[in-house]
Design a protein around this motif. Structure first.
Motif, PDB file in Angstrom:
ATOM      1  N   ALA A 127       0.822  -1.214   0.000  1.00 34.32           N
ATOM      2  CA  ALA A 127       0.000   0.000   0.000  1.00 34.32           C
ATOM      3  C   ALA A 127       0.858   1.268   0.000  1.00 34.32           C
ATOM      4  CB  ALA A 127      -0.929  -0.005   1.215  1.00 34.32           C
ATOM      5  N   MET A 128       1.954   1.249   0.735  1.00 32.28           N
ATOM      6  CA  MET A 128       2.799   2.451   0.805  1.00 32.28           C
ATOM      7  C   MET A 128       3.221   2.921  -0.596  1.00 32.28           C
ATOM      8  SD  MET A 128       6.322   2.893   2.898  1.00 32.28           S
ATOM      9  CE  MET A 128       6.211   4.217   4.071  1.00 32.28           C
TER      10      MET A 128
ATOM     11  N   TYR B 238       0.117   4.271  -2.655  1.00 30.14           N
ATOM     12  CA  TYR B 238      -0.267   5.645  -2.313  1.00 30.14           C
ATOM     13  C   TYR B 238       0.744   6.648  -2.857  1.00 30.14           C
ATOM     14  CZ  TYR B 238      -4.200   4.159   0.526  1.00 30.14           C
ATOM     15  OH  TYR B 238      -5.411   3.645   0.935  1.00 30.14           O
ATOM     16  N   LEU B 239       2.003   6.258  -2.916  1.00 34.74           N
ATOM     17  CA  LEU B 239       2.998   7.133  -3.529  1.00 34.74           C
ATOM     18  C   LEU B 239       2.697   7.280  -5.026  1.00 34.74           C
ATOM     19  CD1 LEU B 239       6.739   7.203  -2.632  1.00 34.74           C
ATOM     20  CD2 LEU B 239       6.025   7.466  -5.005  1.00 34.74           C
ATOM     21  N   MET B 240       2.299   6.197  -5.664  1.00 33.93           N
ATOM     22  CA  MET B 240       1.913   6.277  -7.084  1.00 33.93           C
ATOM     23  C   MET B 240       0.647   7.111  -7.270  1.00 33.93           C
ATOM     24  SD  MET B 240       3.955   4.968  -9.312  1.00 33.93           S
ATOM     25  CE  MET B 240       2.853   4.877 -10.724  1.00 33.93           C
ATOM     26  N   TYR B 241      -0.270   7.017  -6.301  1.00 33.90           N
ATOM     27  CA  TYR B 241      -1.467   7.863  -6.383  1.00 33.90           C
ATOM     28  C   TYR B 241      -1.052   9.331  -6.378  1.00 33.90           C
ATOM     29  CZ  TYR B 241      -5.865  10.116  -5.390  1.00 33.90           C
ATOM     30  OH  TYR B 241      -6.959  10.941  -5.480  1.00 33.90           O
TER      31      TYR B 241
ATOM     32  N   SER C 234     -11.673   8.382  -5.948  1.00 29.65           N
ATOM     33  CA  SER C 234     -10.383   7.693  -5.912  1.00 29.65           C
ATOM     34  C   SER C 234     -10.552   6.264  -5.403  1.00 29.65           C
ATOM     35  CB  SER C 234      -9.420   8.420  -4.962  1.00 29.65           C
ATOM     36  OG  SER C 234      -9.229   9.745  -5.382  1.00 29.65           O
TER      37      SER C 234
ATOM     38  N   VAL D 260      -7.686   3.076  -4.312  1.00 26.82           N
ATOM     39  CA  VAL D 260      -6.287   2.642  -4.235  1.00 26.82           C
ATOM     40  C   VAL D 260      -6.235   1.276  -3.550  1.00 26.82           C
ATOM     41  CG1 VAL D 260      -3.962   3.182  -3.396  1.00 26.82           C
ATOM     42  CG2 VAL D 260      -5.536   5.049  -3.980  1.00 26.82           C
TER      43      VAL D 260
ATOM     44  N   CYS E  60       1.973  -2.001 -10.814  1.00 27.66           N
ATOM     45  CA  CYS E  60       0.654  -1.402 -10.634  1.00 27.66           C
ATOM     46  C   CYS E  60       0.093  -0.959 -11.960  1.00 27.66           C
ATOM     47  CB  CYS E  60       0.739  -0.203  -9.691  1.00 27.66           C
ATOM     48  SG  CYS E  60       1.502   1.246 -10.436  1.00 27.66           S
TER      49      CYS E  60
ATOM     50  N   LEU F   9       8.320   1.363  -6.313  1.00 29.39           N
ATOM     51  CA  LEU F   9       7.668   2.498  -6.969  1.00 29.39           C
ATOM     52  C   LEU F   9       7.880   3.733  -6.093  1.00 29.39           C
ATOM     53  CD1 LEU F   9       4.439   0.597  -8.008  1.00 29.39           C
ATOM     54  CD2 LEU F   9       6.220   1.450  -9.550  1.00 29.39           C
TER      55      LEU F   9
ATOM     56  N   VAL G 249       9.946   9.148   0.458  1.00 26.94           N
ATOM     57  CA  VAL G 249       8.963   8.066   0.331  1.00 26.94           C
ATOM     58  C   VAL G 249       7.792   8.273   1.284  1.00 26.94           C
ATOM     59  CG1 VAL G 249       8.559   5.604   0.729  1.00 26.94           C
ATOM     60  CG2 VAL G 249      10.580   6.344  -0.539  1.00 26.94           C
TER      61      VAL G 249
ATOM     62  N   GLU H 136       5.593  11.515   0.436  1.00 29.80           N
ATOM     63  CA  GLU H 136       4.784  11.387  -0.785  1.00 29.80           C
ATOM     64  C   GLU H 136       3.680  10.354  -0.604  1.00 29.80           C
ATOM     65  OE1 GLU H 136       7.405  10.700  -4.120  1.00 29.80           O
ATOM     66  OE2 GLU H 136       8.645  12.427  -3.592  1.00 29.80           O
ATOM     67  N   SER H 137       3.988   9.289   0.122  1.00 31.62           N
ATOM     68  CA  SER H 137       2.971   8.266   0.348  1.00 31.62           C
ATOM     69  C   SER H 137       1.852   8.810   1.248  1.00 31.62           C
ATOM     70  CB  SER H 137       3.613   7.029   0.968  1.00 31.62           C
ATOM     71  OG  SER H 137       2.660   5.996   1.109  1.00 31.62           O
TER      72      SER H 137
ATOM     73  N   GLY I  21      -0.306  11.164  -0.736  1.00 27.83           N
ATOM     74  CA  GLY I  21      -1.202  10.406  -1.608  1.00 27.83           C
ATOM     75  C   GLY I  21      -2.355   9.795  -0.830  1.00 27.83           C
ATOM     76  N   PHE I  22      -2.026   9.235   0.328  1.00 27.41           N
ATOM     77  CA  PHE I  22      -3.048   8.628   1.189  1.00 27.41           C
ATOM     78  C   PHE I  22      -4.103   9.665   1.591  1.00 27.41           C
ATOM     79  CE2 PHE I  22      -4.522   7.902   5.548  1.00 27.41           C
ATOM     80  CZ  PHE I  22      -5.115   6.655   5.430  1.00 27.41           C
TER      81      PHE I  22
ATOM     82  N   ALA J  47      -6.242  10.693  -1.416  1.00 25.02           N
ATOM     83  CA  ALA J  47      -7.151   9.633  -1.876  1.00 25.02           C
ATOM     84  C   ALA J  47      -8.322   9.433  -0.922  1.00 25.02           C
ATOM     85  CB  ALA J  47      -6.385   8.318  -2.045  1.00 25.02           C
ATOM     86  N   HIS J  48      -8.119   9.758   0.363  1.00 26.50           N
ATOM     87  CA  HIS J  48      -9.162   9.529   1.371  1.00 26.50           C
ATOM     88  C   HIS J  48      -9.583  10.823   2.053  1.00 26.50           C
ATOM     89  CE1 HIS J  48      -8.631   5.276   0.748  1.00 26.50           C
ATOM     90  NE2 HIS J  48      -7.345   5.401   0.947  1.00 26.50           N
TER      91      HIS J  48
ATOM     92  N   GLU K 176       1.380  -0.334   6.462  1.00 22.68           N
ATOM     93  CA  GLU K 176       0.097   0.141   5.967  1.00 22.68           C
ATOM     94  C   GLU K 176      -0.815  -1.011   5.521  1.00 22.68           C
ATOM     95  OE1 GLU K 176       3.067   1.195   5.019  1.00 22.68           O
ATOM     96  OE2 GLU K 176       3.037   3.022   6.208  1.00 22.68           O
ATOM     97  N   PRO K 177      -2.128  -0.921   5.754  1.00 22.98           N
ATOM     98  CA  PRO K 177      -2.870   0.243   6.239  1.00 22.98           C
ATOM     99  C   PRO K 177      -2.713   0.568   7.725  1.00 22.98           C
ATOM    100  CG  PRO K 177      -4.371  -1.580   5.840  1.00 22.98           C
ATOM    101  CD  PRO K 177      -3.043  -1.997   5.291  1.00 22.98           C
TER     102      PRO K 177
END
Lengths: 329, 329
Positions: free
Chosen positions: A263-264, A267-270, A287, A289, A301, B4, B11, B14-15, B18-19, B22-23, B57-58
């Protein structure tokens, strides 16, 4: 090959049995393991059936339940289910309002679902998904491959089916969602099919496959490992070049893990993909993920962008209650 | 190292970004990224705060939301968050009814949560989880490690907190759930910490680590790769030997993936573990299967068995609405 398995011959059966037992509140597995069906059927509703090779879990069995599929037919790993599976599934879940097949565009799947449609003696229509922009024809397809956009089709058409829409309307809606969904994937490692016992393809320690398919099929090219931002940029450029509707519609951004990616990193790709969309003025309205359309243990991914409209947003937001996707109830 | 990512230094940031993006309907990320908090706080309720090193994660950020945590503090990868993070989180989410810290038993986490408790000047209690039966003391712990059972504590105590239970009652409940939860894990591959750039440990092509920790810490022993049924058998024997309550109570069986293991294998392990429980007359009342308490990209899984009672079942079933766990609403 390092996998949590017993005998390779029993991987699918034991995994299906575990799945059915873990989610016995929502689904039932047919005695001969031909299909997974919704535990409680809803009378008068068009029945949605999908299926395909196993190894993409939670697709499709994990999307059986309220607001998505009525049944799913699991083939052997990366192998189409056989027509008798779809015929048995249709027999079990058809409520008299007809059946809609949702089929990813692979030659084996198309052939077997088509055969089932002809032999079943029921009112059946088919929606074919082909959202992968990476390549035109491929190892197992004429035309584009159907990949993670299939989840979006199943969710939106599934919600519409719950409201009582008829077969033709659902078919049209499925075709619209497919047409407005585009995906592309990359792999950092191969997957390993249990029965094969070795990786499907080989990648150097510093290489990745750009445009990979969900069975490890070749994509556009083999390249040196790129930073996440550059990967997302190339994928989003390819997707948007083929999705005119995203210029004027809010979108769903779906970052999908292939099974071996945590997941980490997703979410970075998101974050990277959202940046690439924002720079082009594309507005993200929804969204998703997670690892939903996987390729066994492949690391990598895919990104899917769906150009939404009000109807699609409303069906996307509608309650769903399946082992793999659950919200609103 | 194939991941990724962009720069290893970014890391986590950015993660997390993104998290949070997305939420955004459920959570907010603090501007300095000290904590993730629930978007809508509930007045008068005890605030639940957890946290720990990132890479799982999560857990924990993905469990922030209605029915679980009010805030989570992400440390760097496999590194405890600092006391200022927990102090800032408590400041943000304390509604005047006190704060409960839920802390996995690792020395760095204990020390930093304890320091935050002393410095915050608030009514704070702590529940420490230590559900891992694999080893007594370990690389980073005095006593047992806190692992996937932490999710069960967060879910059940989170549901109880929503009903307005007070701080002492919640602390007692958390301690009860921890005491009735036992876990054990195995690894087929190492994980790779981004900043290290190479695997944390090495395993031969035919080896696995029995009793591994969620940071790749050594377990009980290094063994040849075993069939899934034999792995499950050994784990269930070790768990039940230490969980007297499972003899007379229905249980939750939680099969947890470590990040690099796909759903197909997790369900096969569920099947194997359920068989091992059934042979001992243990009745499964609830199930959870998925990658919830991960170790970056490590391939492998853990089993957690929680001996339930009626109160615990009712709180387990209660609605939860977080990025990582969602049902009932």
């Amino acid at each position: 090959m390092k996998k949590l398995i017993n005998d390779v011959a029993n991987v699918l059966a034991e995994s299906l049995d575990g799945f059915a037992a873990a989610h016995a509140d929502l689904v039932q597995l047919d005695e001969e393991r031909k299909f997974i069906r919704r535990k409680s059927l809803k009378g008068g509703k068009v029945a949605l059936i999908s299926g395909g090779g196993s190894g993409h879990e939670p697709l499709h069995g994990g999307f059986v339940g309220h607001g998505m599929l009525d049944a799913a037919c699991p083939g052997q790993v990366f192998t189409s289910p056989t027509p008798d599976q779809m015929i048995a599934a249709a027999e079990a879940v058809d409520q008299g309002a007809g059946v809609l097949f949702i089929v990813k565009n692979y030659e084996g799947d198309l052939m077997n679902f088509e055969m089932a449609k002809e032999m079943a003696g029921r009112d059946i229509e088919t929606v074919i998904t082909n959202d992968d922009v990476a390549v035109e024809d491929s190892l197992y397809t004429t035309g584009r491959r159907g990949v993670a956009g299939t989840l979006v089709v199943e969710k939106i058409v599934g919600a519409a089916a719950e409201t009582g829409q008829d077969l033709q309307t659902l078919k049209s809606l499925g075709e619209k969602v497919n047409k407005r969904s585009r995906s592309m994937g990359i792999a950092l490692t191969s997957c390993t099919v249990p029965a094969a016992g070795k990786p499907t393809f080989s990648l150097g320690d510093d290489e990745m496959e750009m445009g990979v398919g969900i069975h490890g099929e070749p994509g556009r090219r083999r390249v040196k490992l790129m930073p996440a931002d550059a990967i997302a940029e190339e994928m989003i450029v390819a997707i948007l070049a083929d999705l005119e509707a995203a210029k004027s519609s809010p979108v769903l951004l779906f970052v999908n893990g292939f099974g071996g990616t945590p997941a980490m990193e997703l979410y970075l790709m998101y974050h990277a993909a959202a940046g690439a969309l924002a720079r082009r003025g594309v507005k993200i309205a929804r969204s998703l993920v997670g690892s939903y359309v996987t390729s066994l243990d492949m690391a990598g991914c895919s990104l899917t962008v769906t150009a939404l409209d009000e109807e699609m947003i409303s069906f996307w937001d509608a309650p769903v209650h399946t082992p793999g996707l659950r919200w609103g109830m």
